[in-house]
Scaffold this active site. Structure first.
Site, PDB file in Angstrom:
ATOM      1  N   ASP A 171      -1.000  -6.331  -0.449  1.00 25.29           N
ATOM      2  CA  ASP A 171      -1.144  -5.660   0.845  1.00 25.29           C
ATOM      3  C   ASP A 171      -2.609  -5.352   1.127  1.00 25.29           C
ATOM      4  OD1 ASP A 171       0.234  -4.829   3.049  1.00 25.29           O
ATOM      5  OD2 ASP A 171       1.120  -3.056   2.112  1.00 25.29           O
TER       6      ASP A 171
ATOM      7  N   LYS B  14      -0.793  -9.394   3.107  1.00 25.42           N
ATOM      8  CA  LYS B  14      -0.093  -8.885   4.280  1.00 25.42           C
ATOM      9  C   LYS B  14      -1.038  -8.016   5.089  1.00 25.42           C
ATOM     10  CE  LYS B  14       3.270  -5.700   3.941  1.00 25.42           C
ATOM     11  NZ  LYS B  14       2.632  -4.592   4.681  1.00 25.42           N
TER      12      LYS B  14
ATOM     13  N   GLU C 156      -1.284  -5.531   8.723  1.00 27.20           N
ATOM     14  CA  GLU C 156      -0.542  -4.838   9.780  1.00 27.20           C
ATOM     15  C   GLU C 156      -1.242  -5.003  11.122  1.00 27.20           C
ATOM     16  OE1 GLU C 156       0.194  -0.709   8.869  1.00 27.20           O
ATOM     17  OE2 GLU C 156       0.987  -1.168   6.876  1.00 27.20           O
TER      18      GLU C 156
ATOM     19  N   GLU D 146       9.148  -3.819  10.704  1.00 25.10           N
ATOM     20  CA  GLU D 146       9.503  -2.514  10.130  1.00 25.10           C
ATOM     21  C   GLU D 146       9.878  -1.524  11.235  1.00 25.10           C
ATOM     22  OE1 GLU D 146       6.767  -0.925   7.253  1.00 25.10           O
ATOM     23  OE2 GLU D 146       7.833   0.990   7.136  1.00 25.10           O
TER      24      GLU D 146
ATOM     25  N   ASP E  67       0.844  -1.203   0.000  1.00 24.68           N
ATOM     26  CA  ASP E  67       0.000   0.000   0.000  1.00 24.68           C
ATOM     27  C   ASP E  67       0.878   1.252   0.000  1.00 24.68           C
ATOM     28  OD1 ASP E  67       0.868  -0.094   2.616  1.00 24.68           O
ATOM     29  OD2 ASP E  67      -1.122   0.061   3.528  1.00 24.68           O
ATOM     30  N   SER E  68       2.196   1.065   0.022  1.00 27.02           N
ATOM     31  CA  SER E  68       3.130   2.173  -0.210  1.00 27.02           C
ATOM     32  C   SER E  68       2.865   2.798  -1.577  1.00 27.02           C
ATOM     33  CB  SER E  68       4.582   1.689  -0.123  1.00 27.02           C
ATOM     34  OG  SER E  68       4.777   0.529  -0.906  1.00 27.02           O
TER      35      SER E  68
HETATM   36  O1  KIV Z   1       3.475  -1.078   1.656  1.00 29.28           O
HETATM   37  C1  KIV Z   1       4.641  -1.491   1.651  1.00 29.28           C
HETATM   38  O2  KIV Z   1       5.397  -1.311   0.696  1.00 29.28           O
HETATM   39  C2  KIV Z   1       5.102  -2.170   2.838  1.00 29.28           C
HETATM   40  C3  KIV Z   1       6.571  -2.403   2.947  1.00 29.28           C
HETATM   41  C4  KIV Z   1       7.220  -1.139   3.306  1.00 29.28           C
HETATM   42  C5  KIV Z   1       6.894  -3.496   3.896  1.00 29.28           C
HETATM   43  O3  KIV Z   1       4.334  -2.501   3.685  1.00 29.28           O
END
Ligand code: KIV
Length: 265
Positions: free
Chosen positions: A83, A113, A115, A182, A44-45
């Site tokens: 994500d 993924k 969080e 992280e 989600d970056s």
């Molecule tokens: O969103 C992302 O790119 C991430 C990484 C920084 C681990 O969660």
């Protein structure tokens, strides 16, 4: 050889470091998979490096699905992790399964993924029960930026460090196949990596993690808005792209482009 969730465990057991990079589109996915990276994270970056937002919070599940589709088309052997964006799994286990399922079914992700630790453990379990492999994510979890009061290193004090370790053990027990660590001090990441049987993938968590992940735009030197301490720039694409574009402008203006070889007769 196609990398699967089972390869991750095998790599940890063999002491072979795992490599993960983010990618958000077909062309970049094709480059990083051809270079041999183990896993591609459609992070989600993308909200920050693709959309220019100041945090990852506005990213939607539809946007992650859109980017995951493109990455899957460019991929060869890497394990694709999609994500779960903010609010796609926070409300209920049902919501979490529906959105994780969409990432797999519509996006083509092979894992997701999420969080958080004890605060989202029911959602994590529900997604795993739906046969969707989950990567945990602890420490400086960017979706908690407002609760943390900024992008601040976590786990510096004893209480916070203990909570992160407990969350890691809880996630492992729930069945996640890896955990992203992280923005935490190296000694804490080392302790967690040693205590867990599943692999840890670090970003700003030092060298003792079982693998590393970086945001592709950061490591290629394409994103200049800010550069965290943990980023190593393996290339300076900012300069390369700027030089190329300026060269193009000059050649168009002075008539050197297009030349004979670029012209149909
Ligand atoms: O969103 C992302 O790119 C991430 C990484 C920084 C681990 O969660």
């Amino acid at each position: 050889m196609k990398i699967t969730v089972k390869s991750f465990q095998k790599f940890k057991d063999e002491g072979r470091k795992i490599t993960m990079l983010t990618a958000y589109d077909y062309s970049m996915a094709k480059l990083v998979t051809s270079a041999g990276v183990d896993s591609i994270l459609v992070g989600d970056s993308l909200g920050m490096v693709m959309q220019g937002q100041s945090s990852t919070l506005p990213v939607t599940i539809d946007e992650v699905i859109y980017h995951t589709k493109m990455v899957v088309r460019g991929n060869k052997n890497a394990l694709i992790v999609g994500d779960m964006p903010f609010l796609s799994y926070h409300i209920s286990a049902e919501d979490a399964v529906r959105n994780a399922g969409r990432l797999v079914k519509e996006g083509g992700a092979e894992a997701v993924k999420m969080e958080g630790g004890s605060n989202i453990i029911n959602q994590v379990k529900a997604v795993i029960d739906a046969q969707i492999p989950v990567v945990g994510h602890l420490g400086l979890t960017p979706q908690s930026v407002n609760a943390f009061g900024g992008f601040k290193v976590q786990g510096r004090d004893e209480e916070n460090a203990k909570r992160i370790l407990e969350d890691a053990l809880l996630l492992e027990k729930a069945g996640v196949f890896a955990i992203t660590l992280e923005g935490i001090p190296e000694p804490l990441a080392k302790e967690i990596s040693e205590k867990l049987t599943i692999p840890t993938i670090g970003i700003g968590a030092g060298k003792y993690c079982d693998g590393q992940v970086l945001v592709i735009n950061d490591m290629l030197g394409m994103f200049n808005d800010f550069v965290p301490k943990f980023v190593k720039r393996y290339a300076d694409l900012n300069t390369i792209i700027t030089d190329a574009v300026q060269n193009y402008i000059q050649e168009v203006q002075n008539g050197n482009f297009p030349a004979e070889e670029h012209t149909y007769k």
